[in-house]
Design a protein around this motif. Structure first.
Motif, PDB file in Angstrom:
ATOM      1  N   GLY A 171      64.526  -6.906  36.513  1.00 47.91           N
ATOM      2  CA  GLY A 171      63.881  -7.839  37.439  1.00 47.91           C
ATOM      3  C   GLY A 171      64.848  -8.942  37.832  1.00 47.91           C
ATOM      4  N   GLY A 172      66.149  -8.688  37.754  1.00 50.50           N
ATOM      5  CA  GLY A 172      67.142  -9.689  38.159  1.00 50.50           C
ATOM      6  C   GLY A 172      67.274 -10.802  37.139  1.00 50.50           C
ATOM      7  N   ASN A 173      67.800 -11.917  37.599  1.00 47.58           N
ATOM      8  CA  ASN A 173      68.040 -13.066  36.729  1.00 47.58           C
ATOM      9  C   ASN A 173      66.718 -13.785  36.427  1.00 47.58           C
ATOM     10  OD1 ASN A 173      69.369 -15.234  35.441  1.00 47.58           O
ATOM     11  ND2 ASN A 173      71.110 -15.002  36.836  1.00 47.58           N
ATOM     12  N   VAL A 174      66.550 -14.232  35.191  1.00 48.85           N
ATOM     13  CA  VAL A 174      65.326 -14.973  34.860  1.00 48.85           C
ATOM     14  C   VAL A 174      65.429 -16.398  35.410  1.00 48.85           C
ATOM     15  CG1 VAL A 174      64.897 -13.649  32.765  1.00 48.85           C
ATOM     16  CG2 VAL A 174      66.201 -15.783  32.620  1.00 48.85           C
ATOM     17  N   GLY A 175      64.296 -17.101  35.476  1.00 47.84           N
ATOM     18  CA  GLY A 175      64.300 -18.443  36.055  1.00 47.84           C
ATOM     19  C   GLY A 175      64.778 -19.517  35.098  1.00 47.84           C
ATOM     20  N   ILE A 176      64.347 -19.453  33.838  1.00 43.56           N
ATOM     21  CA  ILE A 176      64.557 -20.580  32.918  1.00 43.56           C
ATOM     22  C   ILE A 176      65.770 -20.372  32.015  1.00 43.56           C
ATOM     23  CG2 ILE A 176      63.541 -21.868  30.988  1.00 43.56           C
ATOM     24  CD1 ILE A 176      60.808 -21.473  32.358  1.00 43.56           C
ATOM     25  N   GLY A 177      65.858 -19.251  31.351  1.00 49.47           N
ATOM     26  CA  GLY A 177      67.070 -18.939  30.581  1.00 49.47           C
ATOM     27  C   GLY A 177      67.045 -19.313  29.114  1.00 49.47           C
ATOM     28  N   VAL A 178      66.095 -20.136  28.667  1.00 52.43           N
ATOM     29  CA  VAL A 178      65.897 -20.328  27.226  1.00 52.43           C
ATOM     30  C   VAL A 178      64.438 -19.961  26.909  1.00 52.43           C
ATOM     31  CG1 VAL A 178      67.675 -22.064  26.787  1.00 52.43           C
ATOM     32  CG2 VAL A 178      65.403 -22.799  27.516  1.00 52.43           C
ATOM     33  N   GLU A 179      64.194 -19.603  25.637  1.00 50.27           N
ATOM     34  CA  GLU A 179      62.885 -19.098  25.263  1.00 50.27           C
ATOM     35  C   GLU A 179      61.802 -20.178  25.379  1.00 50.27           C
ATOM     36  OE1 GLU A 179      65.498 -19.353  23.376  1.00 50.27           O
ATOM     37  OE2 GLU A 179      66.121 -17.407  22.595  1.00 50.27           O
ATOM     38  N   SER A 180      60.545 -19.721  25.361  1.00 50.05           N
ATOM     39  CA  SER A 180      59.392 -20.612  25.519  1.00 50.05           C
ATOM     40  C   SER A 180      59.336 -21.680  24.424  1.00 50.05           C
ATOM     41  CB  SER A 180      58.104 -19.786  25.469  1.00 50.05           C
ATOM     42  OG  SER A 180      57.993 -19.112  24.229  1.00 50.05           O
ATOM     43  N   THR A 181      58.697 -22.794  24.772  1.00 55.64           N
ATOM     44  CA  THR A 181      58.362 -23.820  23.786  1.00 55.64           C
ATOM     45  C   THR A 181      57.287 -23.235  22.876  1.00 55.64           C
ATOM     46  OG1 THR A 181      58.664 -25.464  25.530  1.00 55.64           O
ATOM     47  CG2 THR A 181      57.501 -26.195  23.541  1.00 55.64           C
ATOM     48  N   ILE A 182      57.444 -23.413  21.549  1.00 55.86           N
ATOM     49  CA  ILE A 182      56.391 -22.937  20.633  1.00 55.86           C
ATOM     50  C   ILE A 182      55.692 -24.146  20.015  1.00 55.86           C
ATOM     51  CG2 ILE A 182      55.845 -21.605  18.565  1.00 55.86           C
ATOM     52  CD1 ILE A 182      58.301 -19.938  18.998  1.00 55.86           C
ATOM     53  N   VAL A 183      54.347 -24.172  20.132  1.00 59.62           N
ATOM     54  CA  VAL A 183      53.570 -25.259  19.546  1.00 59.62           C
ATOM     55  C   VAL A 183      52.505 -24.666  18.629  1.00 59.62           C
ATOM     56  CG1 VAL A 183      52.077 -27.246  20.016  1.00 59.62           C
ATOM     57  CG2 VAL A 183      53.930 -26.691  21.597  1.00 59.62           C
ATOM     58  N   ASP A 184      52.487 -25.132  17.400  1.00 57.02           N
ATOM     59  CA  ASP A 184      51.459 -24.710  16.448  1.00 57.02           C
ATOM     60  C   ASP A 184      50.218 -25.559  16.686  1.00 57.02           C
ATOM     61  OD1 ASP A 184      49.842 -24.120  14.312  1.00 57.02           O
ATOM     62  OD2 ASP A 184      51.452 -24.134  12.825  1.00 57.02           O
ATOM     63  N   PRO A 190      49.054 -31.072  16.955  1.00 57.08           N
ATOM     64  CA  PRO A 190      49.989 -30.028  17.399  1.00 57.08           C
ATOM     65  C   PRO A 190      51.415 -30.308  16.916  1.00 57.08           C
ATOM     66  CG  PRO A 190      48.634 -30.810  19.228  1.00 57.08           C
ATOM     67  CD  PRO A 190      48.363 -31.726  18.073  1.00 57.08           C
ATOM     68  N   MET A 191      52.136 -29.250  16.588  1.00 57.06           N
ATOM     69  CA  MET A 191      53.510 -29.409  16.125  1.00 57.06           C
ATOM     70  C   MET A 191      54.447 -28.452  16.880  1.00 57.06           C
ATOM     71  SD  MET A 191      55.243 -28.764  12.409  1.00 57.06           S
ATOM     72  CE  MET A 191      54.804 -30.234  11.525  1.00 57.06           C
ATOM     73  N   ILE A 192      55.524 -29.030  17.420  1.00 57.58           N
ATOM     74  CA  ILE A 192      56.512 -28.206  18.127  1.00 57.58           C
ATOM     75  C   ILE A 192      57.396 -27.497  17.098  1.00 57.58           C
ATOM     76  CG2 ILE A 192      58.523 -28.251  19.679  1.00 57.58           C
ATOM     77  CD1 ILE A 192      57.207 -30.628  21.111  1.00 57.58           C
ATOM     78  N   LEU A 193      57.441 -26.172  17.179  1.00 60.65           N
ATOM     79  CA  LEU A 193      58.286 -25.395  16.260  1.00 60.65           C
ATOM     80  C   LEU A 193      59.590 -24.984  16.931  1.00 60.65           C
ATOM     81  CD1 LEU A 193      55.701 -22.999  14.554  1.00 60.65           C
ATOM     82  CD2 LEU A 193      56.135 -25.423  14.138  1.00 60.65           C
ATOM     83  N   ARG A 194      59.578 -24.908  18.278  1.00 58.30           N
ATOM     84  CA  ARG A 194      60.793 -24.558  19.018  1.00 58.30           C
ATOM     85  C   ARG A 194      60.719 -25.269  20.367  1.00 58.30           C
ATOM     86  NH1 ARG A 194      61.839 -18.277  20.421  1.00 58.30           N
ATOM     87  NH2 ARG A 194      60.233 -18.693  21.984  1.00 58.30           N
ATOM     88  N   PRO A 195      61.728 -26.094  20.719  1.00 56.65           N
ATOM     89  CA  PRO A 195      61.680 -26.799  22.002  1.00 56.65           C
ATOM     90  C   PRO A 195      62.017 -25.844  23.150  1.00 56.65           C
ATOM     91  CG  PRO A 195      63.714 -27.344  20.831  1.00 56.65           C
ATOM     92  CD  PRO A 195      62.960 -26.387  19.947  1.00 56.65           C
ATOM     93  N   GLY A 196      61.504 -26.147  24.334  1.00 57.89           N
ATOM     94  CA  GLY A 196      61.767 -25.285  25.487  1.00 57.89           C
ATOM     95  C   GLY A 196      61.552 -26.038  26.782  1.00 57.89           C
ATOM     96  N   PHE A 197      61.266 -25.302  27.828  1.00 57.37           N
ATOM     97  CA  PHE A 197      61.131 -25.865  29.173  1.00 57.37           C
ATOM     98  C   PHE A 197      59.956 -26.846  29.250  1.00 57.37           C
ATOM     99  CE2 PHE A 197      60.041 -25.637  33.703  1.00 57.37           C
ATOM    100  CZ  PHE A 197      61.298 -25.788  34.272  1.00 57.37           C
ATOM    101  N   VAL A 198      58.879 -26.569  28.496  1.00 57.40           N
ATOM    102  CA  VAL A 198      57.758 -27.522  28.406  1.00 57.40           C
ATOM    103  C   VAL A 198      58.145 -28.521  27.317  1.00 57.40           C
ATOM    104  CG1 VAL A 198      55.317 -27.810  27.868  1.00 57.40           C
ATOM    105  CG2 VAL A 198      56.071 -25.769  29.112  1.00 57.40           C
ATOM    106  N   THR A 199      58.388 -29.772  27.725  1.00 58.45           N
ATOM    107  CA  THR A 199      58.979 -30.739  26.792  1.00 58.45           C
ATOM    108  C   THR A 199      57.919 -31.477  25.963  1.00 58.45           C
ATOM    109  OG1 THR A 199      58.882 -32.531  28.393  1.00 58.45           O
ATOM    110  CG2 THR A 199      60.880 -31.155  28.433  1.00 58.45           C
TER     111      THR A 199
END
Ligand code: TXA
Ligand code: MG
Length: 354
Positions: A171-184, A190-199
């Protein structure tokens, strides 16, 4: 195994084929808005086992379950906290993964033995159409071999997965390029386990207080245990050792140039990751023998571009004959946390302050 390669623009026939492979327990890699995913039926424990085998990934590292509408998650989660509901309303579909208590329907093979399940509703049309065609929730880690940077173009997936999985959808190049933000969202706060495009700031605006798992910024050690099991592994590692140089612009450039010279004396080539604004500091070295290989990650004014280009640059360096990579500290701007987390991991937290 022969891997079928199809392009997104071939249309419905691609979704039908991918859906049918997934329903039969096979594996299909496809683009999402963040990185390419390696999908299998999340409710079929043998599909989960095949995913771990294809990636060479430890099976205690849980998979994210991808859905294409909110109804699809109802049988999978036992509680949806009101704060989780708010985040879903604002950020879904999109690059935010939420962790909920799981039901018995989700096999422990998918959740790496945990009683919680990670759910993501991607916004990428191709991903959604493939999930809809499969008509089952799709477990999809990033489509790289464990320990390599996540794929942002189909060619990266081909490099890592050709012959190991049933199908790759280009599907060509992706838009963001780093994995999703993970929130428990399985607890009260809520706790952020991995930072991402949603800050963090974006999440705080919706739900108030947000915690951040210590492992997001600190090196995993005897006292720092990440809540997302995947964060404990040395991810995103390029072949040549990577060192980050941090400080004022000119001092950083001078330090990098000193290190380039040292390596040149040993007849070795260095890779440099810099910005549009700082590239000129290194250009004069281009005339020397064993000239450094300079890669511009983006403008200092554009953290989205920096995040987008990071993994592909790390992969490019794997194909260059460099004995070490020196990166300016490019964790800046809106996506500072997301960039810093990936860059520090790729460097094994190897950073020089000047
Ligand atoms: O953007 C993304 O999220 C991409 C695309 C393909 O959707 N997927 C992705 O998956 O990055 P993966 O497997 O590379 O990373 C999943 C991370 C791992 O760090 C894992 O430990 C964590 O999510 N995770 C999954 N389920 C979890 C759970 N129940 N509790 C805590 N962490 C979990
Ligand atoms: Mg991954």
């Amino acid at each position: 195994m022969d891997t079928l390669l199809m392009k997104e623009e071939q249309g419905d026939i691609v979704y039908e084929k991918a859906g049918s492979i997934l329903r039969k327990g096979g594996l299909v890699a496809f683009p999402t808005e963040t990185v390419y995913g390696l999908g299998g039926n999340a409710l079929d424990h043998t599909a989960a086992e095949k995913i771990y085998a294809a990636k060479g990934r430890p099976s205690d590292n849980p998979l994210i379950v991808h859905i294409c509408n909110e109804e699809m998650m109802e049988p999978l989660v036992s509680v949806i906290h009101p704060k989780a509901r708010k985040l879903m309303d604002v950020f879904w579909p999109g690059p935010l993964t939420l962790i909920f208590p799981k039901t018995d329907k989700v096999p422990y093979e998918t959740t790496g033995g945990l009683d919680t399940v990670a759910i993501r509703f991607p916004s990428h049309e191709c991903a959604r159409k493939i999930i809809a065609s499969a008509n089952v929730p799709i477990a999809a880690p990033s489509a790289n071999v464990s320990g390599r940077p996540s794929p942002t173009i189909a060619q990266h997936v081909i490099e890592d997965m050709n012959g190991r999985i049933d199908m790759i959808v280009d599907g060509g190049n992706v838009g963001i390029g780093v994995e999703s933000t993970i929130v428990d969202v399985s607890g009260e706060t809520p706790m952020i386990l991995r930072p991402g495009f949603v800050t963090k700031q974006m999440i705080e605006q919706i739900v108030g207080e947000v915690l951040v798992d210590a492992a997001v910024t600190k090196k995993v050690s005897e006292t720092v245990h990440p809540k997302a099991p995947g964060m404990k592994y040395r991810h995103y590692a390029p072949k040549a050792p990577l060192t980050i140089v941090s400080g004022k612009e000119k001092a950083v450039a001078n330090k990098i140039l000193d290190m380039v010279k040292e390596k040149q004396e040993e007849k070795q080539k260095v890779g440099i990751i810099c910005t549009t604004e700082t590239k000129l500091f290194y250009l004069k070295e281009q005339k020397q023998a064993y000239a450094p290989i300079i890669k511009v990650i983006g403008s200092k004014q554009d953290s989205k571009a920096i995040a987008h280009n990071l993994y592909s640059i790390l992969r490019e360096f794997d194909n260059e004959n460099v004995s070490m990579i020196l990166s300016e500290d490019v964790s800046i701007g809106l996506l500072k946390e997301a960039i810093e987390n990936r860059l520090m991991k790729a460097a094994g937290h190897n950073i020089i302050h000047v």
